[in-house]
Design a protein around this motif. Structure first.
Motif, PDB file in Angstrom:
ATOM      1  N   ARG A 281      -6.421   2.854  14.282  1.00  0.00           N
ATOM      2  CA  ARG A 281      -7.384   3.266  13.138  1.00  0.00           C
ATOM      3  C   ARG A 281      -6.930   1.895  12.173  1.00  0.00           C
ATOM      4  O   ARG A 281      -7.572   0.930  11.986  1.00  0.00           O
ATOM      5  CB  ARG A 281      -7.529   4.231  12.378  1.00  0.00           C
ATOM      6  CG  ARG A 281      -9.080   4.231  12.559  1.00  0.00           C
ATOM      7  CD  ARG A 281      -9.349   5.874  11.667  1.00  0.00           C
ATOM      8  NE  ARG A 281     -10.906   5.443  10.573  1.00  0.00           N
ATOM      9  CZ  ARG A 281     -11.679   5.357  10.763  1.00  0.00           C
ATOM     10  NH1 ARG A 281     -11.820   5.861  12.814  1.00  0.00           N
ATOM     11  NH2 ARG A 281     -12.364   5.457   9.977  1.00  0.00           N
ATOM     12  N   GLN A 282      -5.544   1.326  11.742  1.00  0.00           N
ATOM     13  CA  GLN A 282      -5.076   0.503  10.748  1.00  0.00           C
ATOM     14  C   GLN A 282      -5.071  -0.046  11.324  1.00  0.00           C
ATOM     15  O   GLN A 282      -5.232  -1.314  10.897  1.00  0.00           O
ATOM     16  CB  GLN A 282      -3.840   0.895  10.837  1.00  0.00           C
ATOM     17  CG  GLN A 282      -3.190   0.189   9.528  1.00  0.00           C
ATOM     18  CD  GLN A 282      -1.944   0.732   8.571  1.00  0.00           C
ATOM     19  OE1 GLN A 282      -1.505   2.215   8.484  1.00  0.00           O
ATOM     20  NE2 GLN A 282      -0.508   0.215   9.170  1.00  0.00           N
TER      21      GLN A 282
ATOM     22  N   GLU B 221      -3.727   6.730  13.648  1.00  0.00           N
ATOM     23  CA  GLU B 221      -3.471   6.137  11.864  1.00  0.00           C
ATOM     24  C   GLU B 221      -3.114   4.714  12.533  1.00  0.00           C
ATOM     25  O   GLU B 221      -3.899   3.457  11.803  1.00  0.00           O
ATOM     26  CB  GLU B 221      -2.341   7.169  10.941  1.00  0.00           C
ATOM     27  CG  GLU B 221      -2.571   6.174   9.845  1.00  0.00           C
ATOM     28  CD  GLU B 221      -1.327   6.727   9.173  1.00  0.00           C
ATOM     29  OE1 GLU B 221      -1.146   8.356   8.950  1.00  0.00           O
ATOM     30  OE2 GLU B 221      -0.550   6.638   8.195  1.00  0.00           O
ATOM     31  N   LEU B 222      -1.916   4.400  13.420  1.00  0.00           N
ATOM     32  CA  LEU B 222      -2.266   3.035  13.139  1.00  0.00           C
ATOM     33  C   LEU B 222      -3.242   2.361  14.380  1.00  0.00           C
ATOM     34  O   LEU B 222      -3.318   1.215  14.423  1.00  0.00           O
ATOM     35  CB  LEU B 222      -0.828   2.644  14.636  1.00  0.00           C
ATOM     36  CG  LEU B 222       0.814   3.474  13.409  1.00  0.00           C
ATOM     37  CD1 LEU B 222       1.673   3.121  13.520  1.00  0.00           C
ATOM     38  CD2 LEU B 222       0.562   2.861  11.955  1.00  0.00           C
TER      39      LEU B 222
ATOM     40  N   HIS C  56      -8.867  -2.064  11.751  1.00  0.00           N
ATOM     41  CA  HIS C  56      -8.454  -2.635   9.224  1.00  0.00           C
ATOM     42  C   HIS C  56      -8.361  -3.840   9.501  1.00  0.00           C
ATOM     43  O   HIS C  56      -8.584  -4.836   8.503  1.00  0.00           O
ATOM     44  CB  HIS C  56      -8.046  -1.499   8.642  1.00  0.00           C
ATOM     45  CG  HIS C  56      -9.165  -0.315   8.220  1.00  0.00           C
ATOM     46  ND1 HIS C  56      -8.704   0.807   8.242  1.00  0.00           N
ATOM     47  CD2 HIS C  56     -10.908  -0.627   8.950  1.00  0.00           C
ATOM     48  CE1 HIS C  56      -9.408   1.568   8.291  1.00  0.00           C
ATOM     49  NE2 HIS C  56     -11.137   0.837   8.435  1.00  0.00           N
ATOM     50  N   ASP C  57      -6.455  -4.328   9.773  1.00  0.00           N
ATOM     51  CA  ASP C  57      -6.244  -5.364   9.620  1.00  0.00           C
ATOM     52  C   ASP C  57      -6.921  -6.173  10.464  1.00  0.00           C
ATOM     53  O   ASP C  57      -6.938  -7.233   9.721  1.00  0.00           O
ATOM     54  CB  ASP C  57      -4.641  -5.331  10.621  1.00  0.00           C
ATOM     55  CG  ASP C  57      -3.528  -3.879   9.604  1.00  0.00           C
ATOM     56  OD1 ASP C  57      -4.360  -3.849   8.502  1.00  0.00           O
ATOM     57  OD2 ASP C  57      -2.624  -3.570  10.172  1.00  0.00           O
TER      58      ASP C  57
ATOM     59  N   VAL D  60       5.024   7.794  12.535  1.00  0.00           N
ATOM     60  CA  VAL D  60       3.341   7.583  12.233  1.00  0.00           C
ATOM     61  C   VAL D  60       2.428   7.997  13.089  1.00  0.00           C
ATOM     62  O   VAL D  60       2.989   7.400  14.116  1.00  0.00           O
ATOM     63  CB  VAL D  60       3.267   6.213  11.868  1.00  0.00           C
ATOM     64  CG1 VAL D  60       2.170   5.994  10.902  1.00  0.00           C
ATOM     65  CG2 VAL D  60       4.092   5.620  10.723  1.00  0.00           C
ATOM     66  N   PRO D  61       2.089   8.728  12.605  1.00  0.00           N
ATOM     67  CA  PRO D  61       0.903   9.343  13.879  1.00  0.00           C
ATOM     68  C   PRO D  61       0.263   8.022  14.061  1.00  0.00           C
ATOM     69  O   PRO D  61      -0.197   7.254  13.446  1.00  0.00           O
ATOM     70  CB  PRO D  61      -0.931   9.984  13.051  1.00  0.00           C
ATOM     71  CG  PRO D  61       0.872  10.790  12.385  1.00  0.00           C
ATOM     72  CD  PRO D  61       1.279   9.039  11.596  1.00  0.00           C
TER      73      PRO D  61
ATOM     74  N   THR E 190       3.229  -3.357  16.030  1.00  0.00           N
ATOM     75  CA  THR E 190       3.169  -2.616  15.297  1.00  0.00           C
ATOM     76  C   THR E 190       3.626  -1.013  16.195  1.00  0.00           C
ATOM     77  O   THR E 190       4.039  -0.392  16.645  1.00  0.00           O
ATOM     78  CB  THR E 190       1.892  -2.925  15.105  1.00  0.00           C
ATOM     79  OG1 THR E 190       1.347  -3.914  13.785  1.00  0.00           O
ATOM     80  CG2 THR E 190       1.137  -1.306  14.665  1.00  0.00           C
TER      81      THR E 190
END
Lengths: 228, 228
Positions: free
Chosen positions: A180-181, A177-178, A184-185, A173-174, A163
């Motif tokens: 945080r993502q 956001e990644l 979550h992933d 992509v900011p 990523t």
């Protein structure tokens, strides 16, 4: 006596300076494009003197890489306090800081440029991955994981790596956001695996017991629920 | 006239035979451990004759790798019919077939053994990744994806790669479980990303519209729900 000429550095001090200078150059341009002449110029010394400390560019590159690996590994260290999701998010923020600071060098290294790659650079990369893996296990309180947990943690470490690499390619992509993502992933990959395995389910349950109602995982379930 | 001696192969036929023999050897042992002598012996010809067709082991290795890359890429092809989850599961089954058949060679290649790695081998690996990426986009019907969708698909391709590599190291988790898990992982990663982006949400919604009530995604939501 110092008579206005530059103070002579000791051997270790000079090595450290060259490593710092090289790491900076290798971080901002692909290592294949950085010459020993540039390192010498940036350090304010002659090319032969660089070779006095490092027999070749490969050795200097590996020393710089070892420094970077230590620095990144240090950023994985996070107090064992508070919800796991929040801890992981802080580590992700520091990881993306590192990636942003060393962009071109990180890309070149991870894409495995063969001109500069070696068994030793491969081993250094693996040692950073291993450190990330062990940190996560320590936070989970499971030093000796079953195969499924090992697989989830190691594959998530790889996902974070990919990523970050994809993010560097255009930064479209900011990064917040990644970061945080990716947290979550981790929860999503663990939960998917937990569906197949009672021990994994127990891990997920224990982690969730520490999560606040407005924490990272609750947020994930809410988000997924939109599609249920 | 054939007088009981072996029929002489044509140039292309002999090349094909050597590639097949080499691919078989490179699939069962780390390519670094396979010698040209062994290739010659397995092909039933002399060592100099192998060199007549391939100037060195690196060239033979690359030809075998190109064959393997084509074979794997062909396994990604799946009819555009039925629920996406079921299509992806069939591709995962064929991917793990391939990985199981070429275990040691696949591991050595993906772990980037520098003795055999080159810019060309790196490019071949990337072309397989790119083929996987394009196949998924074709199934989604989105040839020109926004950055978030590109990131989800590419990072999932990397996740599948890592999962297969980790599986090969001891095969301690049943592969059928991992094939299914990877399909769930795809849905989970897409859904997590969809939470940040309306276009991604639209993609997930469209995919789900084709999913049966007892399909892969319904199963995932059910499994995740255990932890909600």
């Amino acid at each position: 006596m110092t008579t206005g000429t530059r103070r002579r550095m000791g051997v270790e001090e000079r090595r450290e300076q060259l490593i710092a200078v090289a790491l900076d150059l290798f971080s901002h341009r692909s290592p294949e494009d950085v010459s020993i002449d540039e390192v010498a110029e940036a350090a304010g010394i002659s090319r032969p003197l660089v070779y006095h400390y490092f027999p070749g560019k490969q050795q200097l590159y590996e020393a710089a890489l070892r420094r970077a690996a230590e620095e990144l590994t240090a950023r994985f260290v996070e107090p064992h306090e508070g919800p796991l999701g929040a801890r992981l998010l802080r580590v992700m923020e520091r990881f993306f800081d590192f990636v942003a600071e060393h962009g071109p060098g990180f890309s070149a290294l991870m894409r495995g440029g063969p001109a500069i790659g070696s068994t030793r650079t491969g081993a250094m990369i693996d040692s950073v991955r291993q450190a990330a893996y062990e940190q996560i296990l320590a936070h989970l309180g499971i030093p000796d994981p079953a195969p499924r947990l090992e697989l989830v943690v190691r594959s998530w470490v790889s996902l974070a790596e990919t990523t970050a690499l994809l993010w560097l390619d255009g930064r479209r992509v900011p990064r917040a956001e990644l970061e945080r993502q990716l947290v979550h992933d981790f929860a999503a990959l663990a939960a998917v695996s937990a569906a197949y395995d009672d021990q994994m389910a127990e891990v997920v349950r224990r982690v969730l017991a520490d999560e606040p109602a407005d924490g990272m995982f609750a947020d994930l379930v809410l988000r997924l629920g939109r599609f249920a």
